[in-house]
Design a protein around this motif. Structure first.
Motif, short mmCIF file in Angstrom:
data_model
loop_
_atom_site.label_atom_id
_atom_site.label_comp_id
_atom_site.label_asym_id
_atom_site.label_seq_id
_atom_site.Cartn_x
_atom_site.Cartn_y
_atom_site.Cartn_z
N THR A 1 1.06 -1.15 -0.27
CA THR A 1 0.44 0.31 -0.40
C THR A 1 1.03 0.72 0.20
OG1 THR A 1 -1.75 -0.96 0.79
CG2 THR A 1 -2.08 1.35 0.94
N ASN A 2 1.34 1.87 -1.32
CA ASN A 2 2.35 2.75 -1.28
C ASN A 2 1.63 3.78 -1.66
OD1 ASN A 2 1.94 2.22 -3.44
ND2 ASN A 2 4.01 1.43 -5.26
N SER A 3 2.10 5.02 -2.46
CA SER A 3 1.87 5.86 -2.15
C SER A 3 0.57 6.11 -4.06
CB SER A 3 1.90 7.37 -3.23
OG SER A 3 3.33 7.08 -3.67
N ARG A 4 1.21 4.83 -4.09
CA ARG A 4 0.47 4.88 -5.99
C ARG A 4 1.07 5.64 -7.32
NH1 ARG A 4 -0.34 0.64 -3.87
NH2 ARG A 4 -2.26 -0.02 -3.74
N TRP A 5 2.43 6.52 -6.91
CA TRP A 5 3.26 6.96 -7.56
C TRP A 5 3.86 6.70 -8.25
CZ3 TRP A 5 3.04 11.36 -3.80
CH2 TRP A 5 1.65 12.69 -4.00
N LEU A 6 4.37 6.88 -9.72
CA LEU A 6 5.30 6.15 -10.20
C LEU A 6 6.60 6.86 -9.28
CD1 LEU A 6 4.64 6.99 -13.26
CD2 LEU A 6 3.51 5.51 -12.19
N PRO A 7 7.91 5.65 -8.50
CA PRO A 7 8.69 6.03 -7.40
C PRO A 7 10.16 6.25 -8.70
CG PRO A 7 8.52 3.62 -8.24
CD PRO A 7 7.30 4.36 -8.41
N PRO A 8 10.69 7.08 -8.00
CA PRO A 8 12.11 7.20 -9.37
C PRO A 8 12.95 6.16 -9.33
CG PRO A 8 12.56 8.33 -7.18
CD PRO A 8 11.23 8.03 -7.18
N SER A 9 13.44 5.71 -10.19
CA SER A 9 15.06 4.78 -10.13
C SER A 9 15.57 4.83 -9.14
CB SER A 9 15.65 4.81 -11.72
OG SER A 9 16.56 6.07 -11.85
N TRP A 10 16.15 5.73 -8.99
CA TRP A 10 16.76 6.23 -7.67
C TRP A 10 16.65 5.94 -6.18
CZ3 TRP A 10 15.00 10.19 -4.75
CH2 TRP A 10 14.42 11.43 -5.30
N ALA A 11 14.90 5.87 -5.66
CA ALA A 11 14.73 4.94 -4.70
C ALA A 11 15.39 4.08 -4.23
CB ALA A 11 13.08 5.19 -4.86
N ARG A 12 14.99 4.28 -2.52
CA ARG A 12 15.60 2.57 -2.27
C ARG A 12 15.10 1.70 -2.43
NH1 ARG A 12 16.08 3.11 4.53
NH2 ARG A 12 18.30 4.03 3.79
#
Length: 586
Positions: A79-90
């Motif tokens: 259940t994350n924010s649903r936004w697209l994460p950036p490739s540099w996310a952990r």
């Protein structure tokens, strides 16, 4: 600290790496043997838009990308924010103790652009995923120790819920057969946590149970507090798992009194913990993973056979000695942490494998006494590797949060496999309106309702709303909880949800949107949670003569009629917190 990935690739390992690329459903997939000069052996199977890539090796990494065109949301089971994460996310790490190796990039119309899943359900897997700024592509990589890495890519473009349902089927095929989940797991549950917290005695619990049973509850979870006479939010006394001597002087008799009311009894245990003031912490010193000073507890090391034996004995005692019907097993995800120390007698190579061994041994012990034992797990430990050891899985804590509870229960439904999905216990202020209580229940319409309020403090109309909606959820549990689930617009927190079972159809309406009732149906339910009371339904064919019933949040009749619907649209006023029932006339 792991280096950031700007281009969507995995961070460098510092070891020899030998790669092989393969074509998979129009994508280029790179498989790397990490720490080996021998390239991995790779197998690819493709069928109807689904690709399975398998590779063999001691340590393996797999990477793929696709254009990020039309992407609207990124779904994962935590259940994350649903936004697209950036490739540099952990990167995230999944194992049997935390998370699940699955994700879905979703485009317009709820269509899955790419749904992936990995076949490793026990040992740790590291997953990187995100949009690459420089290229406008979405990149994935996954890495774990071998001997086999299996990747399933669904590129069929179907509704994302359908692709995730197929992932669950794929996982289940690799698991041993298990007894079916008892129907009791799908019936309403009263939980003591928000109603009492730790300030409980057997008298308090029995008073609430006597009020809960006539409302339609069929199980009682006695949460944190039964094992201690302390009243502070501390886990310092966990680990011994003995009833509090003052609050519960005769625990077995107390359990029987609850069961005589018609309620199954489940008992809370925080399985990893040995509190600072517990005898278990002294006896198992040196067999821990970490100390959590803010919680005043140690985290036990499940790689140790002595730890596993202690935990199995103490948790099984609840069933064997006290006669409870099941367990609420909490904090399994706390095992998924870097180990500060290690047990000298560890006999499993990873903590995850120790957790799996622990829960398997506990399951055997519990079922020997109670074959239909009820076991609750919780988000974020949702791996399919846990399915054989549980009967239900609950949304993570989100008190008073109507939207989050809705999203979490739906997310769980999408990859819960055979397990019943439970809401985080609903709770509300004593002055809450009956309409809003109904909305709270409607928010978790497609799961098993849990509730935790002081029932003695409720007004008659509040209890009426609770009784009505628990009755609806119980009567239609086959449709609502076991039907084919189709949630819509994950990037907008599922403003509309539908479920279908044979010729029955149900909608949860959480925003002023038209509903589209496709296909044949004999029964159609609409729960209206939105302040907009004009419910509009679009049909793909004229339904003909229907019997129409509108009820308010208390179940009171607002309108009833038998009317022909010769067109493909119907508009009906349904109060907020109310229910519309359409039945095809003979």
């Amino acid at each position: 600290m792991t280096a950031l990935s700007w281009d969507g690739s995995a961070p460098p390992s510092g070891l020899v790496e030998t790669s092989r690329t393969v074509e998979a459903g129009g994508l280029v997939v790179r498989v790397t043997a990490v720490g080996s000069e021998v390239p991995p052996v790779v197998r690819v199977v493709q069928d109807a838009g689904v690709v399975v890539v398998e590779a063999d090796g001691e340590r393996l990494r797999i990477e793929w990308q696709l254009p990020c065109t039309g992407a609207a949301a990124y779904w994962t089971p935590n259940t994350n924010s649903r936004w697209l994460p950036p490739s540099w996310a952990r990167p995230r790490e999944t194992s049997v103790a935390k998370g699940a190796p699955v994700g879905s990039l979703i485009g317009a119309g709820d269509r899955a652009l790419c749904t992936f899943a990995l076949g490793e359900l026990v040992r740790p897997v590291t997953i990187g995923e995100g949009a690459v700024e420089e290229t406008g592509r979405f990149a994935w990589w996954a890495e774990h120790d071998g001997p086999t890495l299996s990747l399933r890519l669904d590129l069929s473009g179907r509704h994302f819920a359908d692709t995730l349902a197929d992932v669950s089927t794929w996982w289940e095929a690799s698991l041993p057969a298990r007894p079916p989940v008892p129907d009791l797991a799908y019936l309403p549950v009263f939980c003591t946590w928000y109603a009492l917290h730790l300030a409980m005695t057997h008298t308090d619990v029995e008073r609430l149970a006597a009020l809960a049973a006539p409302l339609g509850f069929r199980s009682l979870i006695v949460d944190d507090g039964w094992q201690t006479d302390e009243r502070t939010r501390s886990y310092a006394t966990t680990g011994d798992w003995q009833p509090a001597p003052e609050a519960f002087p005769d625990f077995g008799a107390h359990v029987k009194r609850i069961q005589q009311l018609g309620l199954a009894y489940l008992l809370w245990h925080a399985i990893p913990f040995a509190g600072d003031r517990s005898a278990a912490a002294q006896r198992l010193a040196g067999h821990t993973l970490a100390h959590l000073p803010q919680l005043e507890t140690h985290v036990l090391d499940p790689r140790s056979p002595g730890v596993r034996a202690h935990l199995v004995d103490r948790l099984a005692a609840a069933v064997e000695q006290h006669g409870v019907d099941g367990l609420k097993i909490d904090f399994i995800d706390t095992f998924a942490r870097p180990a500060d120390t290690a047990s000298p007698e560890a006999d499993r190579p990873t903590v995850a494998e120790g957790v799996s061994e622990l829960l398997a041994a506990l399951d055997i012990r519990l079922r020997a006494t109670t074959p239909q034992v009820l076991v609750e797990h919780r988000q974020d430990y949702v791996s399919a590797g846990l399915w054989p050891y549980a009967t239900m899985v609950r949304a993570a804590d989100c008190p008073h949060n109507v939207v989050e509870n809705r999203v979490r229960t739906v997310d769980l439904r999408l990859t819960a496999g055979p397990l019943a999905v439970h809401a985080d216990p609903l709770t509300w202020h004593p002055d809450e309106s009956p309409e809003q209580i109904a909305v709270l229940l409607q928010s978790v319409l497609f799961s098993t309702a849990q509730v935790s309020v002081d029932l003695a403090a409720q007004r008659p109309e509040q209890l009426a709303a609770l009784r009505f909606w628990l009755g609806v959820m119980t009567e239609h549990r086959g449709l609502l909880q076991r039907g084919e689930l189709r949630p819509h617009r994950p990037e907008l927190a599922y403003p509309m949800i539908e479920a279908r079972s044979r010729r029955q159809l149900a909608f949860g309406r959480y925003a002023p949107l038209p509903l589209r009732a496709a296909g044949e149906w004999d029964l159609l339910l609409v729960a209206n949670s939105d302040p907009d009371t004009l419910v509009r339904i679009e049909f793909d064919r004229p339904p003909g003569r229907v019997e129409l019933l509108v009820q308010d949040c208390l179940g009171g009749e607002v309108a009833r009629a038998q009317t022909p619907v010769d067109g493909t649209e119907l508009a009906v006023r349904v109060p907020t917190g109310g229910l519309l029932t359409l039945t095809r006339a003979e």
